[in-house]
Design a protein around this motif. Structure first.
Motif, PDB file in Angstrom:
ATOM      1  N   ALA A   9      44.487  49.942  21.362  1.00  0.00           N
ATOM      2  CA  ALA A   9      44.674  50.971  22.014  1.00  0.00           C
ATOM      3  C   ALA A   9      45.361  50.481  23.630  1.00  0.00           C
ATOM      4  O   ALA A   9      44.660  49.457  23.980  1.00  0.00           O
ATOM      5  N   GLN A  10      46.534  50.972  24.141  1.00  0.00           N
ATOM      6  CA  GLN A  10      46.942  50.519  25.472  1.00  0.00           C
ATOM      7  C   GLN A  10      47.236  51.450  26.422  1.00  0.00           C
ATOM      8  O   GLN A  10      47.501  52.739  25.934  1.00  0.00           O
ATOM      9  N   MET A  11      47.361  51.161  27.769  1.00  0.00           N
ATOM     10  CA  MET A  11      47.544  52.027  28.728  1.00  0.00           C
ATOM     11  C   MET A  11      48.062  51.262  30.134  1.00  0.00           C
ATOM     12  O   MET A  11      47.452  50.154  30.440  1.00  0.00           O
ATOM     13  N   LEU A  12      49.128  51.790  30.541  1.00  0.00           N
ATOM     14  CA  LEU A  12      49.531  51.132  31.855  1.00  0.00           C
ATOM     15  C   LEU A  12      48.791  51.854  32.882  1.00  0.00           C
ATOM     16  O   LEU A  12      48.640  53.054  32.979  1.00  0.00           O
ATOM     17  N   ILE A  13      47.834  51.044  33.736  1.00  0.00           N
ATOM     18  CA  ILE A  13      47.074  51.659  34.950  1.00  0.00           C
ATOM     19  C   ILE A  13      47.788  51.225  36.168  1.00  0.00           C
ATOM     20  O   ILE A  13      47.868  49.721  36.206  1.00  0.00           O
ATOM     21  N   ARG A  14      48.300  52.095  36.952  1.00  0.00           N
ATOM     22  CA  ARG A  14      49.239  51.538  37.956  1.00  0.00           C
ATOM     23  C   ARG A  14      48.243  51.164  39.429  1.00  0.00           C
ATOM     24  O   ARG A  14      48.148  51.794  40.185  1.00  0.00           O
ATOM     25  N   LYS A  15      47.434  50.112  38.894  1.00  0.00           N
ATOM     26  CA  LYS A  15      46.792  49.412  39.990  1.00  0.00           C
ATOM     27  C   LYS A  15      46.891  48.003  39.788  1.00  0.00           C
ATOM     28  O   LYS A  15      47.113  47.484  38.732  1.00  0.00           O
ATOM     29  N   PRO A  16      46.655  47.103  40.807  1.00  0.00           N
ATOM     30  CA  PRO A  16      46.676  45.515  40.529  1.00  0.00           C
ATOM     31  C   PRO A  16      45.732  45.081  39.633  1.00  0.00           C
ATOM     32  O   PRO A  16      44.619  45.560  39.437  1.00  0.00           O
ATOM     33  N   VAL A  17      46.270  44.059  38.863  1.00  0.00           N
ATOM     34  CA  VAL A  17      45.326  43.488  37.711  1.00  0.00           C
ATOM     35  C   VAL A  17      43.877  43.323  38.036  1.00  0.00           C
ATOM     36  O   VAL A  17      43.115  43.526  37.393  1.00  0.00           O
ATOM     37  N   GLU A  18      43.710  42.522  39.323  1.00  0.00           N
ATOM     38  CA  GLU A  18      42.402  42.254  40.108  1.00  0.00           C
ATOM     39  C   GLU A  18      41.375  43.558  39.905  1.00  0.00           C
ATOM     40  O   GLU A  18      40.232  43.543  39.588  1.00  0.00           O
ATOM     41  N   GLU A  19      41.949  44.609  40.444  1.00  0.00           N
ATOM     42  CA  GLU A  19      41.060  45.786  40.610  1.00  0.00           C
ATOM     43  C   GLU A  19      40.717  46.312  38.950  1.00  0.00           C
ATOM     44  O   GLU A  19      39.944  46.963  38.851  1.00  0.00           O
ATOM     45  N   VAL A  20      41.776  46.394  38.155  1.00  0.00           N
ATOM     46  CA  VAL A  20      41.573  46.893  36.725  1.00  0.00           C
ATOM     47  C   VAL A  20      40.635  46.076  36.225  1.00  0.00           C
ATOM     48  O   VAL A  20      39.775  46.403  35.452  1.00  0.00           O
ATOM     49  N   PHE A  21      40.764  44.683  36.147  1.00  0.00           N
ATOM     50  CA  PHE A  21      39.864  43.607  35.539  1.00  0.00           C
ATOM     51  C   PHE A  21      38.497  43.872  35.987  1.00  0.00           C
ATOM     52  O   PHE A  21      37.468  44.169  35.380  1.00  0.00           O
ATOM     53  N   GLU A  22      38.321  43.998  37.287  1.00  0.00           N
ATOM     54  CA  GLU A  22      37.036  44.403  37.658  1.00  0.00           C
ATOM     55  C   GLU A  22      36.092  45.558  37.381  1.00  0.00           C
ATOM     56  O   GLU A  22      35.095  45.768  37.044  1.00  0.00           O
ATOM     57  N   ALA A  23      37.098  46.577  37.026  1.00  0.00           N
ATOM     58  CA  ALA A  23      36.771  47.928  36.680  1.00  0.00           C
ATOM     59  C   ALA A  23      36.200  47.556  35.337  1.00  0.00           C
ATOM     60  O   ALA A  23      35.271  48.546  35.005  1.00  0.00           O
ATOM     61  N   PHE A  24      36.395  46.816  34.288  1.00  0.00           N
ATOM     62  CA  PHE A  24      35.983  46.610  33.127  1.00  0.00           C
ATOM     63  C   PHE A  24      34.697  45.443  33.090  1.00  0.00           C
ATOM     64  O   PHE A  24      33.808  45.621  32.391  1.00  0.00           O
ATOM     65  N   LEU A  68      39.383  35.307  34.067  1.00  0.00           N
ATOM     66  CA  LEU A  68      39.746  36.161  35.243  1.00  0.00           C
ATOM     67  C   LEU A  68      41.090  36.715  35.182  1.00  0.00           C
ATOM     68  O   LEU A  68      42.008  36.033  35.169  1.00  0.00           O
ATOM     69  N   ASN A  69      40.744  38.210  35.285  1.00  0.00           N
ATOM     70  CA  ASN A  69      42.168  39.062  35.367  1.00  0.00           C
ATOM     71  C   ASN A  69      43.125  39.040  34.208  1.00  0.00           C
ATOM     72  O   ASN A  69      44.212  39.255  34.359  1.00  0.00           O
ATOM     73  N   GLN A  70      42.747  38.329  33.068  1.00  0.00           N
ATOM     74  CA  GLN A  70      43.462  38.222  31.713  1.00  0.00           C
ATOM     75  C   GLN A  70      42.792  38.485  30.789  1.00  0.00           C
ATOM     76  O   GLN A  70      43.518  39.400  29.758  1.00  0.00           O
ATOM     77  N   LEU A  71      41.286  38.416  30.382  1.00  0.00           N
ATOM     78  CA  LEU A  71      41.058  38.711  29.100  1.00  0.00           C
ATOM     79  C   LEU A  71      39.415  38.739  29.278  1.00  0.00           C
ATOM     80  O   LEU A  71      38.860  37.875  29.789  1.00  0.00           O
ATOM     81  N   GLU A  86      42.505  42.765  27.055  1.00  0.00           N
ATOM     82  CA  GLU A  86      43.681  42.190  27.653  1.00  0.00           C
ATOM     83  C   GLU A  86      44.244  42.536  28.784  1.00  0.00           C
ATOM     84  O   GLU A  86      44.237  43.942  28.535  1.00  0.00           O
ATOM     85  N   PHE A  87      44.361  41.964  29.840  1.00  0.00           N
ATOM     86  CA  PHE A  87      45.224  42.683  31.030  1.00  0.00           C
ATOM     87  C   PHE A  87      46.505  41.901  31.310  1.00  0.00           C
ATOM     88  O   PHE A  87      46.306  40.503  31.583  1.00  0.00           O
ATOM     89  N   LYS A  88      47.430  42.490  31.512  1.00  0.00           N
ATOM     90  CA  LYS A  88      48.796  41.853  31.783  1.00  0.00           C
ATOM     91  C   LYS A  88      49.196  42.533  33.182  1.00  0.00           C
ATOM     92  O   LYS A  88      49.714  43.656  33.071  1.00  0.00           O
ATOM     93  N   LYS A  89      49.673  41.769  33.951  1.00  0.00           N
ATOM     94  CA  LYS A  89      50.157  42.183  35.290  1.00  0.00           C
ATOM     95  C   LYS A  89      51.670  42.472  35.075  1.00  0.00           C
ATOM     96  O   LYS A  89      52.398  41.976  34.372  1.00  0.00           O
ATOM     97  N   MET A  90      52.116  43.555  35.574  1.00  0.00           N
ATOM     98  CA  MET A  90      53.397  44.291  35.193  1.00  0.00           C
ATOM     99  C   MET A  90      53.784  44.843  36.460  1.00  0.00           C
ATOM    100  O   MET A  90      53.048  44.876  37.547  1.00  0.00           O
ATOM    101  N   GLU A  91      55.187  45.136  36.664  1.00  0.00           N
ATOM    102  CA  GLU A  91      55.870  45.569  37.942  1.00  0.00           C
ATOM    103  C   GLU A  91      55.182  46.643  38.448  1.00  0.00           C
ATOM    104  O   GLU A  91      54.843  46.752  39.731  1.00  0.00           O
ATOM    105  N   LYS A  92      54.716  47.752  37.542  1.00  0.00           N
ATOM    106  CA  LYS A  92      54.262  48.885  38.027  1.00  0.00           C
ATOM    107  C   LYS A  92      52.712  48.879  38.038  1.00  0.00           C
ATOM    108  O   LYS A  92      52.021  50.119  38.165  1.00  0.00           O
TER     109      LYS A  92
END
Length: 148
Positions: A9-24, A68-71, A86-92
């Protein structure tokens, strides 16, 4: 074991990777969109207990790896399966990909667990997106199987 089969399952979350990783990894954030209690932050080598109080369900989560911020690599469930985040930094924002694999079931039981995992992790990602992007607690997990 159905080792070559996985659920994703995957989803683009429009927040910085550091914030999304921390959420998990941080239950103070995760409890706003997934489980209701946790015995601690996800750290390599630890076993954490997640609880869904509304269903009277607990799960022991073994944390195998944290990059950190990846896996995040975990093993949990009954019977236990591998679940990678898995966390991948993207433009958006940040693309979050959740993969579940290592199923022991076969036949109809395997189909059921694949369906449950796909739906469950999609719901988690939807709730995370709403919470991180808009500050909204949708209560998706609680409302998925409401009591009569």
């Amino acid at each position: 074991m159905s080792s070559d089969i996985y659920v994703q399952a995957q989803m683009l979350i429009r927040k910085p990777v550091e914030e999304v990783f921390e959420a998990f990894i941080n239950p103070e954030v995760t409890t706003n969109f997934w489980f209701t209690k946790s015995t601690g932050k996800l750290e390599k080598g630890k076993t954490i207990t997640w609880e869904w109080e509304m269903y009277n369900v607990k799960s022991e989560v073994q944390v195998h790896e944290v990059v950190l911020n990846q896996l995040i690599k975990t093993e949990w469930g009954n019977p236990a399966v591998n679940v990678d985040y898995e966390f991948k930094k993207m433009e958006k924002g940040t693309l979050v990909v959740i993969k579940s694999y290592g199923f022991s079931q076969t036949g109809d039981d395997l189909l059921k667990i694949i369906n449950d995992n796909t739906g469950g992790f999609t719901t988690v990602l939807d709730g995370c997106k709403a919470y991180l992007e808009h500050g909204i607690k949708l209560n998706l997990i609680e409302d998925k199987f409401p009591a009569e």
